[in-house]
Motif scaffolding. Sequence first.
Motif, PDB file in Angstrom:
ATOM      1  N   VAL A 135     -28.762 -45.025  43.800  1.00  0.00           N
ATOM      2  CA  VAL A 135     -28.182 -46.249  43.233  1.00  0.00           C
ATOM      3  C   VAL A 135     -28.940 -47.497  43.676  1.00  0.00           C
ATOM      4  N   VAL A 136     -29.716 -47.387  44.760  1.00  0.00           N
ATOM      5  CA  VAL A 136     -30.510 -48.539  45.198  1.00  0.00           C
ATOM      6  C   VAL A 136     -31.533 -48.920  44.133  1.00  0.00           C
ATOM      7  N   LYS A 137     -31.950 -47.953  43.327  1.00  0.00           N
ATOM      8  CA  LYS A 137     -32.968 -48.198  42.300  1.00  0.00           C
ATOM      9  C   LYS A 137     -32.366 -48.629  40.967  1.00  0.00           C
ATOM     10  N   LEU A 138     -31.032 -48.613  40.867  1.00  0.00           N
ATOM     11  CA  LEU A 138     -30.395 -48.995  39.615  1.00  0.00           C
ATOM     12  C   LEU A 138     -30.234 -50.509  39.523  1.00  0.00           C
ATOM     13  N   ASP A 139     -30.301 -51.029  38.307  1.00  0.00           N
ATOM     14  CA  ASP A 139     -30.020 -52.451  38.092  1.00  0.00           C
ATOM     15  C   ASP A 139     -29.525 -52.644  36.668  1.00  0.00           C
ATOM     16  N   GLY A 140     -29.156 -53.870  36.356  1.00  0.00           N
ATOM     17  CA  GLY A 140     -28.743 -54.206  35.007  1.00  0.00           C
ATOM     18  C   GLY A 140     -27.564 -53.392  34.521  1.00  0.00           C
ATOM     19  N   GLU A 141     -27.636 -52.948  33.260  1.00  0.00           N
ATOM     20  CA  GLU A 141     -26.544 -52.224  32.628  1.00  0.00           C
ATOM     21  C   GLU A 141     -26.258 -50.893  33.303  1.00  0.00           C
ATOM     22  N   ASP A 142     -27.306 -50.202  33.749  1.00  0.00           N
ATOM     23  CA  ASP A 142     -27.106 -48.924  34.426  1.00  0.00           C
ATOM     24  C   ASP A 142     -26.247 -49.087  35.676  1.00  0.00           C
ATOM     25  N   LEU A 143     -26.519 -50.146  36.446  1.00  0.00           N
ATOM     26  CA  LEU A 143     -25.753 -50.389  37.664  1.00  0.00           C
ATOM     27  C   LEU A 143     -24.327 -50.812  37.336  1.00  0.00           C
ATOM     28  N   ARG A 144     -24.166 -51.627  36.307  1.00  0.00           N
ATOM     29  CA  ARG A 144     -22.827 -52.090  35.928  1.00  0.00           C
ATOM     30  C   ARG A 144     -21.945 -50.916  35.503  1.00  0.00           C
ATOM     31  N   GLN A 145     -22.522 -49.948  34.797  1.00  0.00           N
ATOM     32  CA  GLN A 145     -21.748 -48.793  34.364  1.00  0.00           C
ATOM     33  C   GLN A 145     -21.321 -47.912  35.530  1.00  0.00           C
ATOM     34  N   VAL A 146     -22.116 -47.895  36.592  1.00  0.00           N
ATOM     35  CA  VAL A 146     -21.764 -47.107  37.776  1.00  0.00           C
ATOM     36  C   VAL A 146     -20.556 -47.710  38.471  1.00  0.00           C
ATOM     37  N   ARG A 147     -20.531 -49.023  38.594  1.00  0.00           N
ATOM     38  CA  ARG A 147     -19.457 -49.704  39.307  1.00  0.00           C
ATOM     39  C   ARG A 147     -18.171 -49.630  38.500  1.00  0.00           C
ATOM     40  N   GLY A 148     -17.169 -49.026  39.077  1.00  0.00           N
ATOM     41  CA  GLY A 148     -15.884 -48.906  38.402  1.00  0.00           C
ATOM     42  C   GLY A 148     -15.734 -47.578  37.701  1.00  0.00           C
ATOM     43  N   ARG A 149     -16.669 -47.234  36.824  1.00  0.00           N
ATOM     44  CA  ARG A 149     -16.532 -45.980  36.083  1.00  0.00           C
ATOM     45  C   ARG A 149     -16.926 -44.772  36.925  1.00  0.00           C
ATOM     46  N   LYS A 150     -17.987 -44.881  37.709  1.00  0.00           N
ATOM     47  CA  LYS A 150     -18.458 -43.752  38.523  1.00  0.00           C
ATOM     48  C   LYS A 150     -18.053 -43.887  39.987  1.00  0.00           C
ATOM     49  N   VAL A 151     -18.103 -45.105  40.497  1.00  0.00           N
ATOM     50  CA  VAL A 151     -17.740 -45.372  41.888  1.00  0.00           C
ATOM     51  C   VAL A 151     -16.639 -46.419  41.901  1.00  0.00           C
ATOM     52  N   GLY A 152     -15.457 -46.030  42.397  1.00  0.00           N
ATOM     53  CA  GLY A 152     -14.346 -46.964  42.510  1.00  0.00           C
ATOM     54  C   GLY A 152     -14.330 -47.619  43.877  1.00  0.00           C
ATOM     55  N   TYR A 153     -13.958 -48.900  43.920  1.00  0.00           N
ATOM     56  CA  TYR A 153     -13.969 -49.643  45.185  1.00  0.00           C
ATOM     57  C   TYR A 153     -12.653 -50.400  45.313  1.00  0.00           C
ATOM     58  N   VAL A 154     -11.958 -50.193  46.420  1.00  0.00           N
ATOM     59  CA  VAL A 154     -10.723 -50.925  46.708  1.00  0.00           C
ATOM     60  C   VAL A 154     -11.031 -51.912  47.821  1.00  0.00           C
ATOM     61  N   PHE A 155     -10.982 -53.183  47.504  1.00  0.00           N
ATOM     62  CA  PHE A 155     -11.424 -54.208  48.441  1.00  0.00           C
ATOM     63  C   PHE A 155     -10.399 -54.435  49.547  1.00  0.00           C
ATOM     64  N   GLN A 156     -10.913 -54.962  50.661  1.00  0.00           N
ATOM     65  CA  GLN A 156     -10.084 -55.173  51.847  1.00  0.00           C
ATOM     66  C   GLN A 156      -8.928 -56.121  51.561  1.00  0.00           C
ATOM     67  N   LEU A 194      -6.776 -49.507  39.814  1.00  0.00           N
ATOM     68  CA  LEU A 194      -7.948 -50.007  39.097  1.00  0.00           C
ATOM     69  C   LEU A 194      -9.215 -49.242  39.480  1.00  0.00           C
ATOM     70  N   ALA A 195      -9.261 -48.741  40.722  1.00  0.00           N
ATOM     71  CA  ALA A 195     -10.432 -47.975  41.160  1.00  0.00           C
ATOM     72  C   ALA A 195     -10.452 -46.575  40.576  1.00  0.00           C
ATOM     73  N   LEU A 196      -9.276 -46.069  40.154  1.00  0.00           N
ATOM     74  CA  LEU A 196      -9.181 -44.680  39.697  1.00  0.00           C
ATOM     75  C   LEU A 196      -9.016 -44.531  38.193  1.00  0.00           C
ATOM     76  N   VAL A 197      -8.570 -45.584  37.517  1.00  0.00           N
ATOM     77  CA  VAL A 197      -8.135 -45.432  36.134  1.00  0.00           C
ATOM     78  C   VAL A 197      -9.284 -45.055  35.195  1.00  0.00           C
ATOM     79  N   LEU A 198     -10.517 -45.345  35.556  1.00  0.00           N
ATOM     80  CA  LEU A 198     -11.665 -44.966  34.728  1.00  0.00           C
ATOM     81  C   LEU A 198     -12.236 -43.616  35.136  1.00  0.00           C
TER      82      LEU A 198
END
Length: 336
Positions: free
Chosen positions: A81-102, A171-175
């Motif tokens: 994922v360090v090599k991803l950017d743009g649309e590819d990275l945006r699709q990963v966030r939320g849909r592939k990797v969920g994050y629950v903030f502090q 929200l982290a799991l629904v996708l």
Amino acid sequence: MTESFAPGVRVRDLTVVYKTPAGELPALAGVGLTLAPGTITGIVGESGSGKSTLALSLLNAVQPPGRIKEGSVEIDGLGDVVKLDGEDLRQVRGRKVGYVFQAAQNSLNPLKTVGKQLLDLGRSHDVADLQALVRDARELLGRMGLDGARVLDSHQHELSGGMRQRVGIMLALVLNAHLVVLDEPTTALDMITQATILRIVRDVHHERGLTTLIITHDMGVAAEVTDSLAVMYGGRVVEHGPTTEVLGAPQHPYTQGLIRAIPRLSGDIDEARALPGRPPTLGTMPREGCVFRERCPLRMDVCDTVDPAPVTRGERTVACHAVGHQVSPPRRKEYA
């Protein structure tokens, strides 16, 4: 998705630096960590140890003045994922990797209802059936003990801290993300709500077949839900292994100090001892040698000049000169 789709994660030699008036200083220095598919891994350590920076790196979401300088974050099915950017990275966030903030309130828009934010999330990821998305969200919220319809029609200020945290989990799991990162999921919650959130984390993890990473400063939280435990200090993973072994027989002096500092409900209350000194900041991090040496009761001369290499024995890995000679020769610089 079944549990077989839970992804494995391999962090290799990850270095994250922040630009300061004194130059670029490392918040993470050559970190290695493996998350086995389908497991719950905990990361513990004092504030400033690099826990949240490591978690954000899984999303390639380190923000300026920080940047990932070196290393890789390989996630099964996604690559580095360090090599991803743009649309590819945006699709990963939320849909592939969920994050629950502090701070759950900081991840919600105070001007929109939860339902409108859910629809925004669905549209941003090109979800075709938004009605099905809303149904899934209601079901998830219901399983977490909330009135899904009411919550979706509510603004952030109309929800308690525990409710907002559950909204964040939804929200982290629904996708259907199958790698989920929870950053301090029980901070600022009362004990009963904490227990509820931890039960939800365990249940959802097993039912949805997730790989889960939990960032916490609370050893009790780590003991309650995690399979393996990584201890961080000064931007490094200093000990890692099965949770029962790390907590039951800690090898690194920092891990031992953290456990000694835990207040006890019975026995001699004076047994709890605070760690001496303070953890290093970006500006006070040693440029060479062991980052823990100023607070370490086992300090030796070599600690002043040589950063201890991680040494593995069985499922345990420790980076400490004082205990290194007691275990097998070091393997590749990683924590598995």
